[in-house]
Design a protein around this motif. Structure first.
Motif, PDB file in Angstrom:
ATOM      1  N   LYS A  42       0.824  -1.215   0.000  1.00 43.44           N
ATOM      2  CA  LYS A  42       0.000   0.000   0.000  1.00 43.44           C
ATOM      3  C   LYS A  42       0.861   1.270   0.000  1.00 43.44           C
ATOM      4  O   LYS A  42       0.416   2.328  -0.449  1.00 43.44           O
ATOM      5  CB  LYS A  42      -0.938  -0.004   1.196  1.00 43.44           C
ATOM      6  N   GLU A  43       2.099   1.156   0.474  1.00 39.61           N
ATOM      7  CA  GLU A  43       3.001   2.311   0.525  1.00 39.61           C
ATOM      8  C   GLU A  43       3.374   2.817  -0.869  1.00 39.61           C
ATOM      9  O   GLU A  43       3.833   3.945  -1.018  1.00 39.61           O
ATOM     10  CB  GLU A  43       4.285   1.953   1.291  1.00 39.61           C
ATOM     11  N   LEU A  44       3.187   1.975  -1.889  1.00 37.31           N
ATOM     12  CA  LEU A  44       3.483   2.391  -3.274  1.00 37.31           C
ATOM     13  C   LEU A  44       2.341   3.181  -3.899  1.00 37.31           C
ATOM     14  O   LEU A  44       2.522   3.825  -4.930  1.00 37.31           O
ATOM     15  CB  LEU A  44       3.766   1.168  -4.153  1.00 37.31           C
ATOM     16  N   ALA A  45       1.183   3.119  -3.294  1.00 37.65           N
ATOM     17  CA  ALA A  45       0.020   3.822  -3.838  1.00 37.65           C
ATOM     18  C   ALA A  45       0.146   5.319  -3.559  1.00 37.65           C
ATOM     19  O   ALA A  45       0.793   5.729  -2.596  1.00 37.65           O
ATOM     20  CB  ALA A  45      -1.255   3.280  -3.199  1.00 37.65           C
ATOM     21  N   PRO A  46      -0.474   6.135  -4.392  1.00 43.66           N
ATOM     22  CA  PRO A  46      -0.491   7.575  -4.106  1.00 43.66           C
ATOM     23  C   PRO A  46      -1.184   7.828  -2.769  1.00 43.66           C
ATOM     24  O   PRO A  46      -2.069   7.072  -2.363  1.00 43.66           O
ATOM     25  CB  PRO A  46      -1.313   8.169  -5.252  1.00 43.66           C
ATOM     26  N   SER A  47      -0.795   8.896  -2.098  1.00 45.58           N
ATOM     27  CA  SER A  47      -1.444   9.259  -0.838  1.00 45.58           C
ATOM     28  C   SER A  47      -2.930   9.505  -1.087  1.00 45.58           C
ATOM     29  O   SER A  47      -3.358   9.800  -2.208  1.00 45.58           O
ATOM     30  CB  SER A  47      -0.801  10.524  -0.262  1.00 45.58           C
ATOM     31  N   THR A  48      -3.709   9.381  -0.037  1.00 43.55           N
ATOM     32  CA  THR A  48      -5.143   9.629  -0.149  1.00 43.55           C
ATOM     33  C   THR A  48      -5.403  11.045  -0.659  1.00 43.55           C
ATOM     34  O   THR A  48      -6.253  11.252  -1.528  1.00 43.55           O
ATOM     35  CB  THR A  48      -5.827   9.396   1.216  1.00 43.55           C
ATOM     36  N   ALA A  49      -4.652  12.013  -0.143  1.00 44.26           N
ATOM     37  CA  ALA A  49      -4.838  13.403  -0.580  1.00 44.26           C
ATOM     38  C   ALA A  49      -4.562  13.559  -2.066  1.00 44.26           C
ATOM     39  O   ALA A  49      -5.316  14.241  -2.780  1.00 44.26           O
ATOM     40  CB  ALA A  49      -3.938  14.335   0.229  1.00 44.26           C
ATOM     41  N   LEU A  50      -3.503  12.933  -2.557  1.00 45.14           N
ATOM     42  CA  LEU A  50      -3.165  13.033  -3.983  1.00 45.14           C
ATOM     43  C   LEU A  50      -4.218  12.319  -4.828  1.00 45.14           C
ATOM     44  O   LEU A  50      -4.655  12.843  -5.862  1.00 45.14           O
ATOM     45  CB  LEU A  50      -1.779  12.457  -4.250  1.00 45.14           C
ATOM     46  N   ARG A  51      -4.634  11.150  -4.405  1.00 40.54           N
ATOM     47  CA  ARG A  51      -5.651  10.392  -5.139  1.00 40.54           C
ATOM     48  C   ARG A  51      -6.944  11.200  -5.248  1.00 40.54           C
ATOM     49  O   ARG A  51      -7.558  11.279  -6.314  1.00 40.54           O
ATOM     50  CB  ARG A  51      -5.890   9.064  -4.429  1.00 40.54           C
ATOM     51  N   GLN A  52      -7.339  11.833  -4.148  1.00 39.40           N
ATOM     52  CA  GLN A  52      -8.564  12.631  -4.161  1.00 39.40           C
ATOM     53  C   GLN A  52      -8.405  13.885  -5.021  1.00 39.40           C
ATOM     54  O   GLN A  52      -9.332  14.274  -5.728  1.00 39.40           O
ATOM     55  CB  GLN A  52      -8.985  12.978  -2.740  1.00 39.40           C
ATOM     56  N   TRP A  53      -7.232  14.515  -4.976  1.00 36.54           N
ATOM     57  CA  TRP A  53      -6.984  15.697  -5.800  1.00 36.54           C
ATOM     58  C   TRP A  53      -7.075  15.330  -7.282  1.00 36.54           C
ATOM     59  O   TRP A  53      -7.706  16.025  -8.068  1.00 36.54           O
ATOM     60  CB  TRP A  53      -5.606  16.289  -5.497  1.00 36.54           C
ATOM     61  N   PHE A  54      -6.468  14.208  -7.658  1.00 35.19           N
ATOM     62  CA  PHE A  54      -6.453  13.776  -9.056  1.00 35.19           C
ATOM     63  C   PHE A  54      -7.861  13.415  -9.527  1.00 35.19           C
ATOM     64  O   PHE A  54      -8.302  13.874 -10.585  1.00 35.19           O
ATOM     65  CB  PHE A  54      -5.496  12.596  -9.222  1.00 35.19           C
ATOM     66  N   GLY A  55      -8.558  12.604  -8.757  1.00 30.36           N
ATOM     67  CA  GLY A  55      -9.921  12.221  -9.089  1.00 30.36           C
ATOM     68  C   GLY A  55     -10.087  11.629 -10.482  1.00 30.36           C
ATOM     69  O   GLY A  55     -11.143  11.733 -11.092  1.00 30.36           O
ATOM     70  N   HIS A  56      -9.032  11.036 -11.016  1.00 30.96           N
ATOM     71  CA  HIS A  56      -9.030  10.445 -12.366  1.00 30.96           C
ATOM     72  C   HIS A  56      -9.427  11.461 -13.443  1.00 30.96           C
ATOM     73  O   HIS A  56     -10.056  11.109 -14.435  1.00 30.96           O
ATOM     74  CB  HIS A  56      -9.898   9.180 -12.431  1.00 30.96           C
ATOM     75  N   ASP A  57      -9.053  12.701 -13.229  1.00 28.64           N
ATOM     76  CA  ASP A  57      -9.312  13.772 -14.194  1.00 28.64           C
ATOM     77  C   ASP A  57      -8.120  13.853 -15.144  1.00 28.64           C
ATOM     78  O   ASP A  57      -7.031  14.265 -14.735  1.00 28.64           O
ATOM     79  CB  ASP A  57      -9.495  15.095 -13.450  1.00 28.64           C
ATOM     80  N   PRO A  58      -8.286  13.451 -16.411  1.00 25.46           N
ATOM     81  CA  PRO A  58      -7.155  13.451 -17.355  1.00 25.46           C
ATOM     82  C   PRO A  58      -6.481  14.817 -17.498  1.00 25.46           C
ATOM     83  O   PRO A  58      -5.293  14.874 -17.804  1.00 25.46           O
ATOM     84  CB  PRO A  58      -7.780  13.014 -18.677  1.00 25.46           C
ATOM     85  N   THR A  59      -7.191  15.908 -17.237  1.00 26.79           N
ATOM     86  CA  THR A  59      -6.561  17.231 -17.344  1.00 26.79           C
ATOM     87  C   THR A  59      -5.557  17.458 -16.218  1.00 26.79           C
ATOM     88  O   THR A  59      -4.729  18.366 -16.314  1.00 26.79           O
ATOM     89  CB  THR A  59      -7.607  18.373 -17.330  1.00 26.79           C
ATOM     90  N   ARG A  60      -5.623  16.640 -15.163  1.00 24.85           N
ATOM     91  CA  ARG A  60      -4.677  16.760 -14.048  1.00 24.85           C
ATOM     92  C   ARG A  60      -3.572  15.703 -14.115  1.00 24.85           C
ATOM     93  O   ARG A  60      -2.772  15.565 -13.180  1.00 24.85           O
ATOM     94  CB  ARG A  60      -5.420  16.628 -12.714  1.00 24.85           C
ATOM     95  N   TRP A  61      -3.507  14.951 -15.200  1.00 19.87           N
ATOM     96  CA  TRP A  61      -2.581  13.823 -15.328  1.00 19.87           C
ATOM     97  C   TRP A  61      -1.128  14.219 -15.116  1.00 19.87           C
ATOM     98  O   TRP A  61      -0.414  13.588 -14.331  1.00 19.87           O
ATOM     99  CB  TRP A  61      -2.786  13.147 -16.677  1.00 19.87           C
ATOM    100  N   GLU A  62      -0.655  15.243 -15.823  1.00 19.00           N
ATOM    101  CA  GLU A  62       0.764  15.621 -15.681  1.00 19.00           C
ATOM    102  C   GLU A  62       1.075  16.084 -14.262  1.00 19.00           C
ATOM    103  O   GLU A  62       2.117  15.749 -13.713  1.00 19.00           O
ATOM    104  CB  GLU A  62       1.155  16.676 -16.715  1.00 19.00           C
TER     105      GLU A  62
END
Length: 122
Positions: A42-62
């Motif tokens: 689980k330590e390899l996964a993005p942090s919860t905060a980062l995952r929530q910020w990204f929200g699988h929005d392709p415009t935030r990919w980079e």
């Protein structure tokens, strides 16, 4: 060097090699037997905060990739053994997201491949 990416809901195959779930949350509706994991760091996964910020929005990919790389830089003890293994055998990074192009497994694969290219197998 062989790192593959595959959706965890797809059936396991011998050709997957070492199967690693790289999500922080367990995939909905999947049993441990169906997942056929070798490891779930689980330590390899993005942090919860980062995952929530990204929200699988392709415009935030980079932005996601850059921020995730920063998190990975601070977690080398978790991904370096995986990179080392990938230099010797096939490793498949598993993810649960529906988007095959914009997910943390794709970002992690790019990160590991870049590190291996720069540092060579260990």
């Amino acid at each position: 060097m062989s790192i593959a990416v595959k959706r965890v809901y797809e059936p396991a195959a011998k050709s997957d090699g070492y199967r690693v779930l790289v999500d922080r949350l367990w995939p909905r509706g999947l049993t441990k037997e169906e997942a056929a994991l070798d490891e779930w760091p689980k330590e390899l996964a993005p942090s919860t905060a980062l995952r929530q910020w990204f929200g699988h929005d392709p415009t935030r990919w980079e932005g996601f990739r850059h921020r995730y790389a920063t998190e990975l830089d601070a977690a080398a003890e978790y991904w370096q053994p995986l990179a080392s293994m990938a230099s010797r055998r096939r490793v498949t990074l598993l993810y649960g997201a529906r988007d095959d192009e914009h997910n943390n497994a794709v970002a992690l694969k790019c990160y590991l491949e870049a590190w291996l290219k720069a540092h060579g197998p260990h």
